[in-house]
Design an enzyme around this catalytic site. Structure first.
Site, PDB file in Angstrom:
ATOM      1  N   GLU A 109       1.604   2.051   4.396  1.00 49.94           N
ATOM      2  CA  GLU A 109       2.145   0.856   5.040  1.00 49.94           C
ATOM      3  C   GLU A 109       2.834  -0.058   4.044  1.00 49.94           C
ATOM      4  OE1 GLU A 109      -2.398   0.259   5.110  1.00 49.94           O
ATOM      5  OE2 GLU A 109      -0.972   1.819   4.546  1.00 49.94           O
ATOM      6  N   CYS A 131      -0.470  13.196  -2.295  1.00 49.06           N
ATOM      7  CA  CYS A 131      -1.885  12.894  -2.519  1.00 49.06           C
ATOM      8  C   CYS A 131      -2.765  14.020  -2.001  1.00 49.06           C
ATOM      9  CB  CYS A 131      -2.255  11.573  -1.849  1.00 49.06           C
ATOM     10  SG  CYS A 131      -1.444  10.161  -2.602  1.00 49.06           S
ATOM     11  N   HIS A 140       0.024   2.476  -0.860  1.00 46.36           N
ATOM     12  CA  HIS A 140      -0.396   2.938   0.459  1.00 46.36           C
ATOM     13  C   HIS A 140       0.833   3.092   1.354  1.00 46.36           C
ATOM     14  CE1 HIS A 140      -4.825   1.473   0.012  1.00 46.36           C
ATOM     15  NE2 HIS A 140      -4.463   2.341  -0.911  1.00 46.36           N
ATOM     16  N   CYS A 151      -6.272  -1.049   4.759  1.00 48.76           N
ATOM     17  CA  CYS A 151      -7.274  -1.680   3.902  1.00 48.76           C
ATOM     18  C   CYS A 151      -7.045  -3.194   3.890  1.00 48.76           C
ATOM     19  CB  CYS A 151      -7.183  -1.118   2.480  1.00 48.76           C
ATOM     20  SG  CYS A 151      -5.691  -1.625   1.577  1.00 48.76           S
ATOM     21  N   TYR A 158     -10.297   3.728   8.559  1.00 50.74           N
ATOM     22  CA  TYR A 158     -10.609   3.632   7.134  1.00 50.74           C
ATOM     23  C   TYR A 158     -12.078   3.251   7.006  1.00 50.74           C
ATOM     24  CZ  TYR A 158     -10.050   2.047   2.257  1.00 50.74           C
ATOM     25  OH  TYR A 158     -10.158   1.874   0.907  1.00 50.74           O
TER      26      TYR A 158
END
Length: 142
Positions: free
Chosen positions: A72, A26, A70, A98, A119
């Protein structure tokens, strides 16, 4: 003494998560996660595309593709494919979770989350605290 020792291990595991984040393709943000149970790393993950997809996390406008997993979530899904369990484990993550990942964290049985950066939306952390998951922020990694 025990708290200082715990903090020493927390920082070490967060450093491993930070190193793991560097494996992410990413461009917008690289995130790494490590799941630890009984002082053993039982899983790891970083944000990226699902298995079998091209390692391109952003669309042509630079926004993250909807299907990117993500860090996690990747770590929890690895545990789900194994004989291990997240029950009572600690999640070390470079970026606080999130809302969607917070549900996965709670449902997987993880009891503690240690993170390094916040975040933009704190509702995931609020949910975890409400669910009885211990949440700890460690800003300095040396």
């Amino acid at each position: 003494m025990e708290e200082k020792k715990l903090n020493k291990y927390d920082k070490a595991y967060l450093k491993i998560a930070r190193e793991w984040s560097l494996l992410s393709y990413c461009k917008r943000r690289q995130v790494g996660a490590i799941i630890v149970k009984d002082r053993m790393i039982i899983s790891d993950g970083y944000n990226g595309t699902p298995s079998g997809f091209e390692n391109c996390c952003e669309d042509e406008t630079g926004l993250t593709q909807w299907f990117v997993l993500h860090a996690e979530a990747n770590a929890i899904l690895k545990v789900a494919k194994s004989t291990q369990s997240c029950e009572g484990a600690t999640l070390y993550i470079t970026l606080s979770p999130c809302r969607e990942c917070s549900k996965l964290i709670h449902q997987s049985g993880i009891k503690r989350v240690v993170y390094h950066s916040g975040y933009r939306d704190d509702s995931g952390l609020d949910f975890l605290r409400k669910a009885g998951v211990e949440v700890e922020f460690i800003p300095e990694l040396d």
